[in-house]
Write a protein that holds these residues in place. Structure first.
Motif, mmCIF file in Angstrom:
data_model
loop_
_atom_site.group_PDB
_atom_site.id
_atom_site.type_symbol
_atom_site.label_atom_id
_atom_site.label_comp_id
_atom_site.label_asym_id
_atom_site.label_seq_id
_atom_site.Cartn_x
_atom_site.Cartn_y
_atom_site.Cartn_z
ATOM 1 N N GLU A 72 0.828 -1.208 0.000
ATOM 2 C CA GLU A 72 0.000 0.000 0.000
ATOM 3 C C GLU A 72 0.861 1.255 0.000
ATOM 4 N N ASP A 75 2.491 1.660 -3.476
ATOM 5 C CA ASP A 75 1.510 2.143 -4.449
ATOM 6 C C ASP A 75 1.244 3.638 -4.255
ATOM 7 N N MET A 76 1.167 4.075 -2.987
ATOM 8 C CA MET A 76 0.910 5.490 -2.714
ATOM 9 C C MET A 76 2.066 6.359 -3.200
ATOM 10 N N GLN A 78 4.205 5.615 -5.517
ATOM 11 C CA GLN A 78 4.247 5.563 -6.971
ATOM 12 C C GLN A 78 3.284 6.583 -7.577
ATOM 13 N N LYS A 79 2.102 6.695 -6.995
ATOM 14 C CA LYS A 79 1.119 7.670 -7.481
ATOM 15 C C LYS A 79 1.602 9.097 -7.245
ATOM 16 N N LEU A 80 2.228 9.348 -6.085
ATOM 17 C CA LEU A 80 2.748 10.683 -5.797
ATOM 18 C C LEU A 80 3.876 11.053 -6.752
ATOM 19 N N ASP A 81 4.758 10.081 -7.028
ATOM 20 C CA ASP A 81 5.866 10.339 -7.962
ATOM 21 C C ASP A 81 5.335 10.652 -9.357
ATOM 22 N N THR A 82 4.296 9.925 -9.772
ATOM 23 C CA THR A 82 3.720 10.149 -11.099
ATOM 24 C C THR A 82 3.082 11.538 -11.194
ATOM 25 N N MET A 83 2.426 11.960 -10.131
ATOM 26 C CA MET A 83 1.769 13.267 -10.120
ATOM 27 C C MET A 83 2.767 14.418 -10.150
#
Length: 285
Positions: A72, A75-76, A78-83
């Motif tokens: 978890e 995944d969190m 990874q989403k922050l890095d993408t944003m």
């Protein structure tokens, strides 16, 4: 772990002058009298046989499976890095390709243009990578040594720690322990531990890294009265040092040994001895 290591160091001070660090901290005003006055006391301090043992570990070779909370968190992040991340070179090339295609469409250029026909687009590169990835087959985490139950090999349990233990025969019994040796005057306890390892393992100095000069733990054994009178010691104190295996090693031919995981240690080590060892090992369960 660190409190247990502190107690191991405190044992060294106790052996030196008969005063424990805990007594000194409880009575700070009289610490000086306790440390130096105890040297002239008429009551002799217990005499302990000193030994050093070394806990040699093969660290994990591959990443162990993540726990649910770790998945978890990954995944969190990874989403922050993408944003928050900027566009990669591949994404910039995709934008450039779109502009080129739009300009060609607007100018109605000849499709037989060699520069346009031979140009590799970002999509072409992505398709080639996906095709190559589809042919890739990851290796198995389960080795032949895992399947055969070969406890003498380090090529098993690749995502776990393995601890090196040796067998010794004592009073007709086979006992499994960490490599240990009796302390000799003039040696440091670390040097004694290193000597114990060299008695069982043939390895260059660069293949093993000893972690620190202070012991990580201590195990106390009190001898029966019959043995005390015979050997002249109240018991034995075994000071544990930790080390990591950096490359392959060869055990001596006369050494019966195993490389054991955390759960396997309970099957081979004495329960009281195991409790002392587990206090400075990271739990993997």
């Amino acid at each position: 772990m660190f409190s247990f290591r502190f107690r191991a160091i405190a044992n060294l001070l106790t052996l030196k002058n008969g005063v424990s660090l805990s007594n000194v901290y409880q009575n700070p005003q009289s610490s000086s009298r306790m440390l130096y006055g105890s040297l002239s006391t008429t009551n002799p301090s217990p005499k302990w046989e000193l030994l050093s043992a070394i806990c040699l570990e093969r660290t994990p070779i591959i990443m162990p499976p993540m726990a649910k909370i770790e998945e978890e968190m990954a995944d969190m992040f990874q989403k922050l890095d993408t944003m928050k991340s900027l566009k990669s070179d591949h994404e910039l090339k995709q934008d450039e390709d779109k502009k080129v295609i739009a300009s060609l469409a607007g100018e109605n250029q000849d499709e037989s243009n060699t520069d346009v026909a031979t140009r590799q687009t970002a999509q072409d590169f992505e398709d080639a990578c996906n095709e190559e990835l589809s042919k890739f087959k990851p290796g198995s985490k389960i080795t032949a040594e895992d399947l055969n139950g070969d406890l003498k090999s380090t090529n098993r349990k690749l995502d776990k720690h393995l601890v090196f233990v040796v067998q010794e025969k004592k009073e007709g019994k086979k006992i499994w322990k960490l490599p240990h040796a009796q302390w000799i005057s003039g040696e440091t306890l670390r040097e004694t531990a290193e000597r114990a390892l060299k008695e069982h393992v043939k390895t260059p100095d660069t293949s093993v890294r000893v972690l620190g000069n202070a012991p990580w733990g201590v195990h106390t054994i009190k001898y029966p009265s019959s043995i005390r009178e015979k050997v002249g010691f109240t018991g034995a104190k075994i000071f544990f040092f930790k080390a990591q295996l950096l490359s392959a090693c060869t055990t001596c031919s006369d050494t019966e040994h195993h490389w054991l995981g955390r759960n396997e240690l309970t099957e081979y080590l004495d329960p009281q001895y195991l409790r002392s060892v587990q206090k400075f090992l990271i739990d993997e369960d």
